[in-house]
Each structure stands twice: as C-alpha cells, then as structure tokens.
Design an enzyme around this catalytic site. Sequence first.
Site, PDB file in Angstrom:
ATOM      1  N   GLN A 143      77.951  43.978  35.100  1.00  0.00           N
ATOM      2  CA  GLN A 143      78.024  44.644  36.437  1.00  0.00           C
ATOM      3  C   GLN A 143      79.065  44.738  36.683  1.00  0.00           C
ATOM      4  O   GLN A 143      78.977  43.671  37.008  1.00  0.00           O
ATOM      5  CB  GLN A 143      76.763  44.538  37.664  1.00  0.00           C
ATOM      6  CG  GLN A 143      76.569  45.155  38.546  1.00  0.00           C
ATOM      7  CD  GLN A 143      75.723  44.451  39.520  1.00  0.00           C
ATOM      8  OE1 GLN A 143      75.114  43.360  39.497  1.00  0.00           O
ATOM      9  NE2 GLN A 143      75.500  45.270  40.319  1.00  0.00           N
ATOM     10  N   ASN A 177      71.049  35.077  50.084  1.00  0.00           N
ATOM     11  CA  ASN A 177      69.701  34.997  51.408  1.00  0.00           C
ATOM     12  C   ASN A 177      70.448  35.326  52.482  1.00  0.00           C
ATOM     13  O   ASN A 177      69.169  35.321  53.110  1.00  0.00           O
ATOM     14  CB  ASN A 177      69.157  33.662  50.299  1.00  0.00           C
ATOM     15  CG  ASN A 177      68.177  33.472  49.836  1.00  0.00           C
ATOM     16  OD1 ASN A 177      68.295  34.637  48.475  1.00  0.00           O
ATOM     17  ND2 ASN A 177      67.101  33.249  49.120  1.00  0.00           N
ATOM     18  N   GLU A 178      70.803  34.906  52.823  1.00  0.00           N
ATOM     19  CA  GLU A 178      71.560  35.301  54.124  1.00  0.00           C
ATOM     20  C   GLU A 178      71.898  36.048  54.227  1.00  0.00           C
ATOM     21  O   GLU A 178      71.396  36.729  55.558  1.00  0.00           O
ATOM     22  CB  GLU A 178      73.101  34.168  54.508  1.00  0.00           C
ATOM     23  CG  GLU A 178      73.298  32.646  54.611  1.00  0.00           C
ATOM     24  CD  GLU A 178      72.853  31.956  53.003  1.00  0.00           C
ATOM     25  OE1 GLU A 178      72.703  33.086  52.297  1.00  0.00           O
ATOM     26  OE2 GLU A 178      72.201  31.258  53.320  1.00  0.00           O
ATOM     27  N   SER A 190      81.623  43.419  42.358  1.00  0.00           N
ATOM     28  CA  SER A 190      81.707  41.506  43.377  1.00  0.00           C
ATOM     29  C   SER A 190      83.799  41.937  42.710  1.00  0.00           C
ATOM     30  O   SER A 190      83.907  41.505  41.606  1.00  0.00           O
ATOM     31  CB  SER A 190      81.611  40.334  42.621  1.00  0.00           C
ATOM     32  OG  SER A 190      79.986  40.601  42.747  1.00  0.00           O
ATOM     33  N   GLU A 216      65.515  48.102  43.893  1.00  0.00           N
ATOM     34  CA  GLU A 216      65.682  47.004  43.410  1.00  0.00           C
ATOM     35  C   GLU A 216      63.863  47.326  42.683  1.00  0.00           C
ATOM     36  O   GLU A 216      63.312  47.240  43.680  1.00  0.00           O
ATOM     37  CB  GLU A 216      65.269  46.045  44.095  1.00  0.00           C
ATOM     38  CG  GLU A 216      66.751  45.633  44.827  1.00  0.00           C
ATOM     39  CD  GLU A 216      68.213  45.087  44.061  1.00  0.00           C
ATOM     40  OE1 GLU A 216      67.316  45.105  42.899  1.00  0.00           O
ATOM     41  OE2 GLU A 216      68.882  45.022  43.419  1.00  0.00           O
TER      42      GLU A 216
HETATM   43  C1  LIG Z   1      75.778  33.530  38.207  1.00  0.00           C
HETATM   44  C2  LIG Z   1      76.444  34.776  38.931  1.00  0.00           C
HETATM   45  C3  LIG Z   1      75.942  35.450  38.372  1.00  0.00           C
HETATM   46  C4  LIG Z   1      76.939  36.949  39.446  1.00  0.00           C
HETATM   47  N1  LIG Z   1      76.881  38.449  38.482  1.00  0.00           N
HETATM   48  C5  LIG Z   1      77.564  39.405  38.680  1.00  0.00           C
HETATM   49  C6  LIG Z   1      77.580  40.550  38.325  1.00  0.00           C
HETATM   50  O1  LIG Z   1      76.876  40.904  37.324  1.00  0.00           O
HETATM   51  N2  LIG Z   1      78.024  41.201  39.047  1.00  0.00           N
HETATM   52  C7  LIG Z   1      78.695  41.204  40.162  1.00  0.00           C
HETATM   53  O2  LIG Z   1      79.038  42.525  40.395  1.00  0.00           O
HETATM   54  N3  LIG Z   1      78.448  40.223  41.051  1.00  0.00           N
HETATM   55  C8  LIG Z   1      77.479  39.221  40.431  1.00  0.00           C
HETATM   56  N4  LIG Z   1      77.875  37.937  40.938  1.00  0.00           N
HETATM   57  C9  LIG Z   1      78.684  37.967  42.615  1.00  0.00           C
HETATM   58  C10 LIG Z   1      77.350  37.548  43.380  1.00  0.00           C
HETATM   59  O3  LIG Z   1      77.115  38.949  43.830  1.00  0.00           O
HETATM   60  C11 LIG Z   1      78.671  37.176  44.905  1.00  0.00           C
HETATM   61  O4  LIG Z   1      78.318  36.178  44.702  1.00  0.00           O
HETATM   62  C12 LIG Z   1      77.721  37.281  46.029  1.00  0.00           C
HETATM   63  O5  LIG Z   1      77.554  39.003  46.126  1.00  0.00           O
HETATM   64  C13 LIG Z   1      78.448  36.534  46.587  1.00  0.00           C
HETATM   65  O6  LIG Z   1      79.514  36.910  47.268  1.00  0.00           O
HETATM   66  P1  LIG Z   1      80.708  35.471  47.647  1.00  0.00           P
HETATM   67  O7  LIG Z   1      80.697  34.855  46.489  1.00  0.00           O
HETATM   68  O8  LIG Z   1      81.421  36.250  47.333  1.00  0.00           O
HETATM   69  O9  LIG Z   1      80.217  34.915  48.498  1.00  0.00           O
HETATM   70  P2  LIG Z   1      80.578  35.235  50.153  1.00  0.00           P
HETATM   71  O10 LIG Z   1      80.055  36.211  50.061  1.00  0.00           O
HETATM   72  O11 LIG Z   1      82.077  34.845  50.357  1.00  0.00           O
HETATM   73  O12 LIG Z   1      79.628  34.515  51.314  1.00  0.00           O
HETATM   74  C14 LIG Z   1      79.919  33.356  50.789  1.00  0.00           C
HETATM   75  C15 LIG Z   1      78.786  32.216  52.189  1.00  0.00           C
HETATM   76  O13 LIG Z   1      78.850  33.289  53.308  1.00  0.00           O
HETATM   77  C16 LIG Z   1      77.429  34.130  53.351  1.00  0.00           C
HETATM   78  N5  LIG Z   1      77.705  35.069  54.354  1.00  0.00           N
HETATM   79  C17 LIG Z   1      78.972  36.036  53.813  1.00  0.00           C
HETATM   80  N6  LIG Z   1      78.348  37.225  54.655  1.00  0.00           N
HETATM   81  C18 LIG Z   1      77.881  36.821  55.567  1.00  0.00           C
HETATM   82  C19 LIG Z   1      77.175  37.356  56.537  1.00  0.00           C
HETATM   83  N7  LIG Z   1      77.142  38.740  57.200  1.00  0.00           N
HETATM   84  N8  LIG Z   1      76.039  36.806  57.461  1.00  0.00           N
HETATM   85  C20 LIG Z   1      75.658  35.256  57.209  1.00  0.00           C
HETATM   86  N9  LIG Z   1      76.291  34.676  56.441  1.00  0.00           N
HETATM   87  C21 LIG Z   1      77.186  35.347  55.719  1.00  0.00           C
HETATM   88  C22 LIG Z   1      76.777  34.202  52.077  1.00  0.00           C
HETATM   89  O14 LIG Z   1      75.712  34.128  52.394  1.00  0.00           O
HETATM   90  C23 LIG Z   1      77.455  32.820  51.073  1.00  0.00           C
HETATM   91  O15 LIG Z   1      76.414  31.538  51.993  1.00  0.00           O
HETATM   92  C24 LIG Z   1      77.236  36.796  40.291  1.00  0.00           C
HETATM   93  C25 LIG Z   1      77.300  35.706  41.080  1.00  0.00           C
HETATM   94  C26 LIG Z   1      76.931  34.689  40.206  1.00  0.00           C
HETATM   95  C27 LIG Z   1      76.935  33.362  41.546  1.00  0.00           C
END
Ligand SMILES: Cc1cc2nc3c(=O)[nH]c(=O)nc-3n(C[C@H](O)[C@H](O)[C@H](O)COP(=O)(O)OP(=O)(O)OC[C@H]3O[C@@H](n4cnc5c(N)ncnc54)[C@H](O)[C@@H]3O)c2cc1C
Lengths: 376, 393
Positions: free
Chosen positions: B126, B379-380, B129, B245
């Site tokens: 997928q 979860n946020e 991100s 989902e």
């Molecule tokens: C092990 C693993 C596997 C994954 N596999 C895939 C995959 O196969 N394909 C894919 O596309 N993606 C994948 N992901 C990506 C995943 O979907 C993202 O990590 C996730 O969407 C969070 O984005 P970010 O890491 O950029 O964090 P950010 O969006 O930068 O968030 C950082 C922190 O801010 C919080 N936050 C952000 N916005 C808000 C808000 N509006 N209000 C309150 N809190 C907020 C978040 O909850 C988090 O705690 C994977 C991630 C991991 C860790």
Amino acid sequence: MNFDPSEEQRLFAASIERFVARDYTFETRRRVVASHDGYSRDVWAALADLGLLAVAIPTEYGGLGGGAGDLTSVMEAIGEALIVEPFLATVMGSRFVARTGTLEQKNSLLPAVASGKLTLAFAHSEQGARYDLAHVTTRARKTGAGFTIDGDKRVVLHGPCARTLVVSVRLAGDDTDQEGIGLFLVSTDVPGVSLAASRTLDELRAADIFFADVHVPANALLGETTCALSTIEDVVDYATALVCFEAVGAIRFANSATLDYLKTRKQFGVPIGSFQALQHRMVDMVIEYEQAKSMASLACATVDAETDPVRRKRIVSAAKIRVADACRRVSQESIQLHGGMGMSDELKISHTFRRLTMIAQQFGDADHHLERFASL
Amino acid sequence: MDLNYSVEERAFRDEVSEWLRDHLPADLRQKVLEYRHLTRDDLQRWHSILAQKGWVAPSWPQQWGGTDWNVVQRYIFDEACGYAGAPPLVPFGLLMCAPVLFKFGTQAQKERFLRPIYCGDAFWCQGYSEPGAGSDLASLRTTAVRHGDRYVVNGQKIWTTAAHFADWIFCLVRTSPAAERKQDGISFLLIDMRTPGITVRPLILMDGEHEVNEVFFDDVEVPVENRVHDEGKGWTVAKYLLGHERMNTARIGTSQRELEHLKEFASMQRKNAKPLIDDPRFRDKLSHVEIELMALSITNLRFLDQLRGGRAPGAEVSMLKIKGTEIQQALTELMMEAAGPAAQPFAPVAGNDRFDRFMASLAPRYCNYRKTTIYAGSNEIQRNIIAKHALGL
Ligand SMILES: Cc1cc2nc3c(=O)[nH]c(=O)nc-3n(C[C@H](O)[C@H](O)[C@H](O)COP(=O)(O)OP(=O)(O)OC[C@H]3O[C@@H](n4cnc5c(N)ncnc54)[C@H](O)[C@@H]3O)c2cc1C
C-alpha cells in the site's frame, strides 16, 4: 536547603557535557555498539582522563572520595547520550571493594579502577531469582587452602568486558536464605569460567556466566564475610539511586526531542504541537520529568547520608517506583507523538525508548519495589 | 437479550475450528506462537491452503470466490483463525485492492488482477504515506504526469509494509497539482513493482526487523489503464476503502490466545518461590486486561449485531481499533514484564549457543507493537474521527 551543585560538581557536569557533545554523538555510539566489544576503550580512557572514573573511589586509593550526589551529572549525561560503556557496573564493583574489601584487595583494585585500567561487573542474578537479592544458588565450598565455585549467573551486565567479577555465592544455608551469602573476586580468565555473551535490548553487552569447578584462593573472598546480603543491598540501592538519575537524563532527551518534533512536524498545514490533544500529553511528560528528577535527587542524597538501612530502602524503592512509571509513560508517549518516525531504528528516540524500557526494570521493576516499599 | 451465538453460528464456529485443527500446518502455527519472523513463503503457504479451501476471501462477491457469509460468520472465521495461531493474511491485496476493484475497477482490471490476488500469486503493498503526508494523507506530493497513454510517476512513499517482497503496489498520486482542494487532484494507480525507476530501500524498525520500506519513484512509467476510477477521484477511492474496514480490527481472537499464553507463561515464571501468576500485583494487572478484552469482545458483537442489516460501519471501527490496539500493547508489555530480567537479552554475540530466542523475542515484540497505535490511522486520528463524525464536536 540547597539544590545547587557544588563547584566541583559543576566542573564534572561541564566536562562530561563537553565530552558528550564533541565525542559521543549518536553516530559515534552507533559505531561503538556495532563494534566487536560493544564498548569503546578510547571512550573509557577519555572518561578516565576527565577524572570521572575516580569520582567515587576513596581518596586513599587514588580517587576523589565523592558520593552518589557527585555522580548525578555524570549519570544524567550517560542517560542523555545513551553511553554504553561499563560505568555503573564498575562503580558498583568498586563500591563492593571499598565497602568490604581487605586492604590488599582495595590496593590491588581501586587505583586501577580510578585510572581506567580495570572494569568490573557484578555477577549476581540467577535463573528464577527475578529481583530477589537473597536468591543465590551458586555454591562455594572450602577446598584445600581456597574455595571451589559452581553455578550459573544470568544476564551479567558488562560481564563480557570485565576482567574481574564480583560474584555472589552461597556459602551456607538454602537457596534463598538471608544468611550465608559471600562475595568473591574472580578473574574471567580463571579455568572453569565460561561466558555466553549477548547484546541487550538497550544495546549493552551482557553475559550468562557459568562457573564449573572454579578454584579460587582464600584471599579471593571479599572482606572475609559470610554475611554479604546487607552489603549487596547497600550497593544495589546505591546503583538504583544512580540509575534513577540516568533515567532523568534519558527522559530529558526524550522530552526535548519530542517537543522539538511537535514544533517542527507539520500536518494539516500546522505544527502538530498546535493540537491540544498532543499539548496536554507533552505537558504531562514534562511533569513526569520533574517528579522523577525530585525522587532521583532524594534517592542519591539518601544513599549518601542515610545510616538506617530501612529508611534508605524505603526512599530508594519510592524513587525507583516513581522513576519506573516516568520511564514507561515518557518512553511510550515520545514514540507515539513521533508517529512512524518514532518506530524507526534510525532515530535516537527509539534507542532512548529501549533504554528507558530496560531502566524501568533494572534492579527491580515497579512491582518489586512497591512490595518492598509497602513492607517497610 | 441473548449474548450467545445462535445454534447455527456455533455449529459454524465448530466447523471452522475443526478445519483449522486439521489444516493449519503445525510448523507455521509454532512460528506464530513463538513470535518468529514469517517469510513470504510462509505467508504464501497459508494463503494457498485457504484459497484451496475457498476461504481466503470470504467478503468477496461469490462469483470471484467469496463465501457469501454474513458479517457474523466472517467475524467468527477471522477470530477463529487468530485464536488458532494462523499466520495473518497480507491484507493489501485481499482486503484493500480487491474491494476497490469491485467497486471502481473496469472489467479488464478485475479480470487481470483479482485471480492472482485470490490464489496468492501476487502480493500487494500500500503506497499511501509519504514523508510529508502521514495523518494528513491528502497533502501527498508524489506526482503522476500524463504523457499519452502513460503516466510518469515521480516521488517517494514511506513506511510501505511488505514492499520488499510485493509484486504490485497501489498508490495515491497527485495528477493535478493545481486543483483547488488538495483532495481533488489525487488519483489511484496500480503499479508493477518491477517497473524501471522504482527503488525499494529498507527501513529498519526499533526491534531490528525489516518490515517497512521507503519506495522511490524516478520517472516510473505506468499505463493509463492501471488507473482505478477517474483521474482526480483517488480520494473518493481512498475514503471508500476506509469506510470498508473490516470488523475484526480489534483482533479479539488473537488477543484471547495471547492472554491464555500470558497466563501460562506467568504461571511458569517464579516470584518469591511462587508462580508469578499468584502474585497479587501482577495478577491484578493481568485481570484488568482480561476484563477489558471481555468487554471489547461483547462490544464487538453488539456492533456486529447492529450491522447485520447492511449499514456501513462508522465510528464503531475507530472504537474497536483504539481499544483493540491498547489491549494488544498491554499484553506484549505484560509478557515482557513477566519475563523479568530474562527479557533483557536481544541478540546473541558470536559463539553463544545457549541463547534463549523466545525470551529474547518478548521485549522486541513490546517495542514493535508500539506501531499498532500509530499505523492504520493513529489512535489520535481515530479519536478525532469519533469526535467529529459520531459526536458532532
Ligand atoms: C509499522 C508501520 C507500518 C506502516 N505501513 C504502512 C503501509 O503499508 N502503507 C502506508 O501507506 N503507510 C504505512 N504506515 C504509515 C502510517 O499510516 C503512518 O505512520 C500514520 O498515518 C501516521 O503518520 P505519520 O507517521 O506521518 O505521523 P504524523 O501524522 O506526523 O503524526 C505524528 C503524531 O501526531 C499525531 N497527530 C497528527 N495529526 C493529529 C491531529 N489532527 N490531532 C491530534 N493528533 C494528531 C499523530 O497521532 C501522531 O501521534 C505504517 C506505519 C508504521 C509505523
């Protein structure tokens, strides 16, 4: 009341901070943990040059005669930079020698520690002992002019690099009796001693150490005592107070890295730190830091000054409980607030998470210390 | 009120459990129970066994291999597999790409892609991100510029699970950078991972494992026929998928198995010469998790009951994700805690032939499971969804 460090403590703090900034970057550490020995002799020599290995050694043996209170800034720096060299293990070993050793033992070991020539480790923990300090099944019997040791020790931190081990043994009584425990100084190159080494979650080196028919001379018995449990408790409490300060340093790093991230990481066109849901959690992490630091300070002051072992144990357990809770909360939140980046091995924050996770259980987890605190 | 499954549902559950007992290979199950790394071959083997039985894609339309089970049966099946210790199915093809194709795909796309997904011949990953687009997915910047019958894709994806062994990737890409709303310039592309210009770089997680990757696109040519739905409708596709989902995000079955495992493990560990499970402090913590799981399993059933009528799930999925992942994390933490000092070793140093790999897997697993509250909508973000869409805040 005076929470300010002394002039001497300020100098230690400044020198270790300078050293870390220049010579112990996260990249350096990464190379060190990947190296054959898992620690750096150059770093060890540098710590000796700065005088840091002499701080806790009594003045008669080439040291500075300092206490836990003088080591807080060193421990904080170790926590902040995730230093993997065997500092705490060596401080523990030398405290055993300084507390109970004969004149000969002190003379032969302590100056060597102070000058950086000797590292030590405490071989105590055993299979099934969990955090019970009295659980010692490794046996020593009197044979001829000396003793013969048989038994296994588990996950001895810094065991692989120590040339001399402080080994707890049972001289008399049942496996978990309070009485009948002794301590031996054993070189790791004595016949019958074998090591199975591993890397720990927090990237230290450890060893399971097996003693099979190991002969040691009579003067290897530390302090000629068969009643070492109270010494073990004293030294472990001392080390626990110090590791609490290491946690304080690691928590400080976790908090500042997370705060930085909240201010710089943008999503939805704004820094994520502008979301109130995250602000409150960051605030709670900072409160955790302050509470942990208070208890770590209290514990270090207590192990230096308190003569009543019961009061000492109560305070040290209280500190460890509070610090373990802070370790857990701050480490978990710092990863969560970093999002995916927090999971990456590349970022230091995930290594700080690993160290904080291990500190939470080192020398007894929160449950262990709750039980001890409540019973005193 | 009757909180029990009906007679038919119970019979179905028994049928599934019995089949699992006979057909789940012992070595695969053992690997799952011992928290060992599953290879592509392992995943594929289990996939094929289910495909041969006709159970690999229960939610698909029957003509494509679906089982025509209702939501409750599907739930029973998923939970039974989790409870039995079956390897997970890689969801990206079966549960993400396929539903999108059923809803928006052309006949040609369905015929080309669905069969290999069903048989397990093609693994998918997928590509959503990006470094700058995580929670705020709509700000993604990977571009696809159209030249005749091809798109030329440039940019970077990150955290792409399984990209190192996937055959295909479905991607959200920006096709009209000038669109007024950033959601409007996005399209959904299916890209062959062997296309020139794609580079996959491993990203090692804090447990030392390689499960996610960075995927770089450098002038990658993609035939226009690999676009799903209209140009600029990628966001509609992504949102449809979110609303689709499954109802087993809570992974009740797996957690029930882990809870039993934890009890068994804690009764083998000793504290003060007694089994650790008899220690009131430890037992209380374990009981709290057990109770939370008990509640969630009933909550899950209540939600399912409400959805029997065919209504699309909403905030329920978010609640199940939040609670389910918190329980999974608590279980990994208690396993690590139960091991005590024995949880410290992580990897043997050369020459150590007495290393206990199971004990050494517990702390890394605790580390790894921190991901569950971050991925699949943190979860946020799930709480934001509930607050906004269910509570009108
Ligand atoms: C092990 C693993 C596997 C994954 N596999 C895939 C995959 O196969 N394909 C894919 O596309 N993606 C994948 N992901 C990506 C995943 O979907 C993202 O990590 C996730 O969407 C969070 O984005 P970010 O890491 O950029 O964090 P950010 O969006 O930068 O968030 C950082 C922190 O801010 C919080 N936050 C952000 N916005 C808000 C808000 N509006 N209000 C309150 N809190 C907020 C978040 O909850 C988090 O705690 C994977 C991630 C991991 C860790």
